[in-house]
Design a protein around this motif. Sequence first.
Motif, PDB file in Angstrom:
ATOM      1  N   MET A  48      53.641  50.120  41.266  1.00  0.00           N
ATOM      2  CA  MET A  48      54.108  49.327  40.126  1.00  0.00           C
ATOM      3  C   MET A  48      53.265  49.564  38.883  1.00  0.00           C
ATOM      4  O   MET A  48      53.693  49.293  37.760  1.00  0.00           O
ATOM      5  N   THR A  49      52.027  50.041  39.074  1.00  0.00           N
ATOM      6  CA  THR A  49      51.138  50.352  37.958  1.00  0.00           C
ATOM      7  C   THR A  49      50.069  51.310  38.463  1.00  0.00           C
ATOM      8  O   THR A  49      49.931  51.531  39.671  1.00  0.00           O
ATOM      9  N   ASP A  50      49.302  51.878  37.533  1.00  0.00           N
ATOM     10  CA  ASP A  50      48.251  52.823  37.908  1.00  0.00           C
ATOM     11  C   ASP A  50      46.866  52.204  37.908  1.00  0.00           C
ATOM     12  O   ASP A  50      45.921  52.794  38.437  1.00  0.00           O
ATOM     13  N   ALA A  51      46.725  51.031  37.299  1.00  0.00           N
ATOM     14  CA  ALA A  51      45.402  50.418  37.229  1.00  0.00           C
ATOM     15  C   ALA A  51      45.535  48.911  37.067  1.00  0.00           C
ATOM     16  O   ALA A  51      46.425  48.430  36.365  1.00  0.00           O
ATOM     17  N   VAL A  52      44.653  48.182  37.720  1.00  0.00           N
ATOM     18  CA  VAL A  52      44.597  46.728  37.590  1.00  0.00           C
ATOM     19  C   VAL A  52      43.144  46.326  37.411  1.00  0.00           C
ATOM     20  O   VAL A  52      42.218  47.059  37.792  1.00  0.00           O
ATOM     21  N   MET A  53      42.946  45.147  36.833  1.00  0.00           N
ATOM     22  CA  MET A  53      41.589  44.672  36.601  1.00  0.00           C
ATOM     23  C   MET A  53      41.501  43.203  36.979  1.00  0.00           C
ATOM     24  O   MET A  53      42.475  42.464  36.835  1.00  0.00           O
ATOM     25  N   PHE A  54      40.334  42.796  37.450  1.00  0.00           N
ATOM     26  CA  PHE A  54      40.104  41.376  37.661  1.00  0.00           C
ATOM     27  C   PHE A  54      38.666  41.040  37.306  1.00  0.00           C
ATOM     28  O   PHE A  54      37.766  41.874  37.346  1.00  0.00           O
ATOM     29  N   GLY A  55      38.477  39.793  36.900  1.00  0.00           N
ATOM     30  CA  GLY A  55      37.192  39.353  36.399  1.00  0.00           C
ATOM     31  C   GLY A  55      36.336  38.701  37.461  1.00  0.00           C
ATOM     32  O   GLY A  55      36.723  38.585  38.625  1.00  0.00           O
ATOM     33  N   PRO A  56      35.149  38.238  37.067  1.00  0.00           N
ATOM     34  CA  PRO A  56      34.227  37.605  38.009  1.00  0.00           C
ATOM     35  C   PRO A  56      34.816  36.388  38.721  1.00  0.00           C
ATOM     36  O   PRO A  56      34.396  36.064  39.835  1.00  0.00           O
ATOM     37  N   ASP A  57      35.806  35.732  38.097  1.00  0.00           N
ATOM     38  CA  ASP A  57      36.410  34.556  38.733  1.00  0.00           C
ATOM     39  C   ASP A  57      37.448  34.921  39.782  1.00  0.00           C
ATOM     40  O   ASP A  57      37.999  34.048  40.449  1.00  0.00           O
ATOM     41  N   GLY A  58      37.740  36.221  39.934  1.00  0.00           N
ATOM     42  CA  GLY A  58      38.685  36.665  40.953  1.00  0.00           C
ATOM     43  C   GLY A  58      40.118  36.726  40.482  1.00  0.00           C
ATOM     44  O   GLY A  58      40.985  37.205  41.207  1.00  0.00           O
ATOM     45  N   CYS A  66      32.385  40.772  42.092  1.00  0.00           N
ATOM     46  CA  CYS A  66      32.717  39.583  41.305  1.00  0.00           C
ATOM     47  C   CYS A  66      31.576  38.567  41.362  1.00  0.00           C
ATOM     48  O   CYS A  66      31.248  37.945  40.348  1.00  0.00           O
ATOM     49  N   SER A  67      30.979  38.409  42.545  1.00  0.00           N
ATOM     50  CA  SER A  67      29.864  37.474  42.681  1.00  0.00           C
ATOM     51  C   SER A  67      28.686  37.864  41.804  1.00  0.00           C
ATOM     52  O   SER A  67      27.908  37.010  41.375  1.00  0.00           O
ATOM     53  N   LEU A  68      28.556  39.161  41.515  1.00  0.00           N
ATOM     54  CA  LEU A  68      27.487  39.647  40.648  1.00  0.00           C
ATOM     55  C   LEU A  68      27.857  39.568  39.173  1.00  0.00           C
ATOM     56  O   LEU A  68      27.072  39.949  38.307  1.00  0.00           O
ATOM     57  N   GLY A  69      29.079  39.076  38.895  1.00  0.00           N
ATOM     58  CA  GLY A  69      29.487  38.861  37.509  1.00  0.00           C
ATOM     59  C   GLY A  69      30.115  40.056  36.829  1.00  0.00           C
ATOM     60  O   GLY A  69      30.181  40.108  35.590  1.00  0.00           O
ATOM     61  N   HIS A  70      30.614  41.023  37.608  1.00  0.00           N
ATOM     62  CA  HIS A  70      31.160  42.242  37.007  1.00  0.00           C
ATOM     63  C   HIS A  70      32.687  42.219  36.925  1.00  0.00           C
ATOM     64  O   HIS A  70      33.364  41.558  37.720  1.00  0.00           O
TER      65      HIS A  70
END
Length: 479
Positions: A230-240, A320-324
């Motif tokens: 459905m896409t080539d890239a996804v992103m998520f933040g430190p909050d999941g 994510c736990s490390l804030g990345h």
Amino acid sequence: MPDFIKGDKDFESIPTTKDKALRINLNENIYGTFAEIGAGQETVRNFFRAGGASGTIAKTISAYDKDFSDAIYGVEEDGRYVTEARLTKMLNHEMELLEERILRERHPNKMYFAFANTVATIDFAKKYKGHGWVGIRYQTDADEAYSEIILHLRFHETEALLQQHTLGILGVNLIYGAYYKYDTPKKLLRYLYDHIDKDKIEIDTINFSGPKFKDVDNRLMSLQLIKNGMTDAVMFGPDGNNILPARILYKKNILALRGSFRPVTKVNIDMYEKSLEMFLKQNKVEEERTETIFEITLSNLRAEGEIDEKDFMDRAKLLCSLGHTVMISNFQEYYKLVEYFSRYTKMRLGLAMGVNNLVDIFDEKYYRHLSGGILEAFGKLFYKDLKVYLYPMHDTETDEYTTSENLKVHPRMKELYKFFKYNGKVLDIENFKPDIMDIFSREVLQKIEKGSEGWEEMLPKGVSEIIKEKHLFSYKDKA
């Protein structure tokens, strides 16, 4: 549980768009509003055409004029209309009106919903193909709290009329899936493309929330988007939660680190910290306008066969736990990653990598599918202000370090490498920590899985505690 929510396991074929709309219409308890901006009332049109809509649709609205829209939903601080914030305001407003005007006392069994989209279709010059936010807030029982599904899409069709038609089908699929497939969210995702070719739209962000999705991890849903094509890239933040890539990357300086992070080690963090330090010293790179991305490729996740979702979640939870900020991509070649970033920014780009990764970049076999071969790829990779920050490799037998000065590429690539090296495109990370150079993720992982001693000291401060607390990477408490 009402019969209509038990699923469609008996269906031998995919129901048509009309069938889906009609099934929703014929349920006497599903009741709600449609608010669609920017592409006409394409979703609700399918429900009107299917018949029986009078018992389903409380109201439909298309506040097309910007001033009229602002009068209803309020003014956005950034002045934009096709945003997640706008969609949320629409859902809030329409649901409040529904609750206010259709009293629960008179309709105790009604299951309310608010469907909304805010969309920009292809412009007249066909320079921008368009994108949009689509969402539904709804309940599957009159007494329960609301659940919600919100997604972002990008159009790939080149006619506004075609985009409108596709949007309408997607809207029906979303509403139908919300009511009949909520208990299998992975299937719900796939069914969003019912009667829609994959090349017509791209869904690059989706988030599930509320009681019906309390056990859903949106990072895992991100992975499904890529696995399903459905896409080539996804992103998520430190909050999941999943993040729209454009929101994070737009007009930003970007430093990306690719790795397995299985688990993240002192070497990974040293590479990250030292490359970021060098990146921020570049001209016109302000820290507040810089994003650092930890990227894992789909091919890396598949390195040992089929993707192990628990293994993926372990890596994601740790980062994510490390804030990345984490990115999962389908870009095996680095030039594709750079092309992707260049969609959103014209500012400076940096790639932090080890020696082996750079040697692979100069291997011609990865570019045989390109008509211009490796030269075409390098034209895309080393465009404008991109720089590679190279982390050295230590040879334990000779005690020597391989850097950009002494690494060996194929003889045919030697002059090409020199060209980029001596034009300042490849920079050595010099202030690395020699005492951690012999730490490798795969060895740490083996120690964790076997319950061996000493792996904790190979990881950054606090990481071993996270692994133990969350029982990541098959860690087991000692009896």
